[in-house]
Scaffold this motif. Structure first.
Motif, mmCIF file in Angstrom:
data_model
loop_
_atom_site.group_PDB
_atom_site.id
_atom_site.type_symbol
_atom_site.label_atom_id
_atom_site.label_comp_id
_atom_site.label_asym_id
_atom_site.label_seq_id
_atom_site.Cartn_x
_atom_site.Cartn_y
_atom_site.Cartn_z
ATOM 1 N N THR A 43 42.429 32.378 74.014
ATOM 2 C CA THR A 43 43.344 32.825 72.976
ATOM 3 C C THR A 43 42.571 32.906 71.663
ATOM 4 O O THR A 43 41.478 32.361 71.550
ATOM 5 N N GLU A 44 43.136 33.600 70.699
ATOM 6 C CA GLU A 44 42.532 33.669 69.375
ATOM 7 C C GLU A 44 43.528 33.143 68.363
ATOM 8 O O GLU A 44 44.696 33.525 68.371
ATOM 9 N N ASN A 45 43.049 32.257 67.505
ATOM 10 C CA ASN A 45 43.889 31.588 66.526
ATOM 11 C C ASN A 45 43.644 32.204 65.156
ATOM 12 O O ASN A 45 42.543 32.125 64.629
ATOM 13 N N ASN A 46 44.659 32.794 64.590
ATOM 14 C CA ASN A 46 44.547 33.448 63.287
ATOM 15 C C ASN A 46 44.653 32.456 62.132
ATOM 16 O O ASN A 46 44.299 32.766 61.012
ATOM 17 N N GLY A 47 45.119 31.260 62.421
ATOM 18 C CA GLY A 47 45.334 30.282 61.348
ATOM 19 C C GLY A 47 44.444 29.066 61.491
ATOM 20 O O GLY A 47 43.241 29.161 61.665
ATOM 21 N N MET A 48 45.091 27.900 61.442
ATOM 22 C CA MET A 48 44.360 26.645 61.541
ATOM 23 C C MET A 48 44.864 25.878 62.760
ATOM 24 O O MET A 48 45.365 26.499 63.683
ATOM 25 N N ALA A 49 44.754 24.576 62.754
ATOM 26 C CA ALA A 49 45.142 23.758 63.899
ATOM 27 C C ALA A 49 46.568 24.078 64.350
ATOM 28 O O ALA A 49 47.460 24.291 63.530
ATOM 29 N N PHE A 50 46.751 24.132 65.660
ATOM 30 C CA PHE A 50 48.044 24.391 66.293
ATOM 31 C C PHE A 50 48.627 25.748 65.909
ATOM 32 O O PHE A 50 49.828 25.960 65.975
ATOM 33 N N GLY A 51 47.780 26.681 65.483
ATOM 34 C CA GLY A 51 48.220 28.031 65.165
ATOM 35 C C GLY A 51 48.988 28.166 63.864
ATOM 36 O O GLY A 51 49.592 29.206 63.606
ATOM 37 N N ILE A 52 48.968 27.148 63.037
ATOM 38 C CA ILE A 52 49.669 27.209 61.753
ATOM 39 C C ILE A 52 48.962 28.224 60.858
ATOM 40 O O ILE A 52 47.749 28.186 60.699
ATOM 41 N N GLU A 151 55.182 20.246 78.281
ATOM 42 C CA GLU A 151 53.799 20.458 78.674
ATOM 43 C C GLU A 151 52.964 19.330 78.082
ATOM 44 O O GLU A 151 52.959 19.130 76.861
ATOM 45 N N PHE A 152 52.279 18.577 78.934
ATOM 46 C CA PHE A 152 51.430 17.501 78.456
ATOM 47 C C PHE A 152 50.114 18.079 77.960
ATOM 48 O O PHE A 152 49.406 18.750 78.692
ATOM 49 N N PHE A 153 49.799 17.826 76.722
ATOM 50 C CA PHE A 153 48.618 18.304 76.016
ATOM 51 C C PHE A 153 48.567 19.827 75.991
ATOM 52 O O PHE A 153 47.752 20.470 76.645
ATOM 53 N N ALA A 154 49.429 20.395 75.172
ATOM 54 C CA ALA A 154 49.557 21.837 75.048
ATOM 55 C C ALA A 154 48.474 22.525 74.213
ATOM 56 O O ALA A 154 48.224 23.707 74.412
ATOM 57 N N PRO A 155 47.804 21.844 73.271
ATOM 58 C CA PRO A 155 46.846 22.574 72.421
ATOM 59 C C PRO A 155 45.718 23.245 73.198
ATOM 60 O O PRO A 155 45.228 22.737 74.195
ATOM 61 N N ILE A 156 45.319 24.406 72.702
ATOM 62 C CA ILE A 156 44.157 25.122 73.221
ATOM 63 C C ILE A 156 43.101 25.012 72.124
ATOM 64 O O ILE A 156 43.385 25.263 70.961
#
Length: 184
Positions: A43-52, A151-156
């Motif tokens: 995935t690509e994250n446009n923001g910061m941690a956890f997609g914020i 979902e256990f441990f959802a972060p990517i």
């Protein structure tokens, strides 16, 4: 240069090279065998941690410039620590944090231009590790959670994120030993 300086530079370069190689391989091979591996979820994250994300076009500029300034401050602080002959453990911790920050900055600053989807400072951070160890729907009879997905441990995340987390954790776990005698 001192031994501690070489340790810091070597650690930073090793993590940066490893991080960028993995990101580029995963990003440029979207339909390959890589994506059939367990725990790989590109995935690509446009923001910061956890997609914020910060709102508006200015939000992305602010975030990227903030990352750059924070990394420069950490780098200057790290150089001063090496010169003051601070304990090697502190230098390793800050080197891990700086390496991770620089890895994500490379994505934010240059990936948009390199891969042709955004102007400079508007790139997205490439994330790929997803340790979703288990997931399920809560039974409907459970109050408040019934029928909801868990979902256990959802972060990517990526190698750079891991480096930052390990550096911070390392500093927290050993902070009494590191900061007992050193006054930064």
């Amino acid at each position: 240069m001192s031994k501690k300086g070489w340790i810091s530079i070597s650690l930073i370069l090793l993590i940066l090279v490893f991080d960028q190689i993995i990101k580029i391989v995963v990003k440029t091979q979207p339909l390959s065998w890589i994506h059939t591996l367990p725990f790989i979820d590109y995935t690509e994250n446009n923001g910061m941690a956890f997609g914020i994300e910060l709102p508006g076009k200015g939000g992305k500029y602010f975030l990227t410039i903030f990352r750059l300034i924070a990394s420069i401050v950490i780098a200057v602080f790290l150089v001063k620590m090496v010169r003051k002959d601070v304990k090697t453990g502190i230098i390793v911790g800050f080197s891990l944090i700086l390496a991770g920050a620089l890895g994500n900055i490379i994505d934010s600053v240059f990936y948009g231009v390199i891969f042709g989807y955004a102007p400079i400072l508007h790139g997205r951070v490439v994330d790929m590790f997803h340790f979703n160890l288990f997931h399920f729907f809560w039974p409907k009879w459970i109050p408040f959670f019934g029928g909801k997905y868990f979902e256990f441990f959802a972060p990517i995340f990526n190698v750079a994120d891991s480096s930052i987390t390990i550096g911070i954790g390392y500093m927290l776990i050993f902070q009494r030993r590191f900061f007992k005698e050193n006054k930064l």
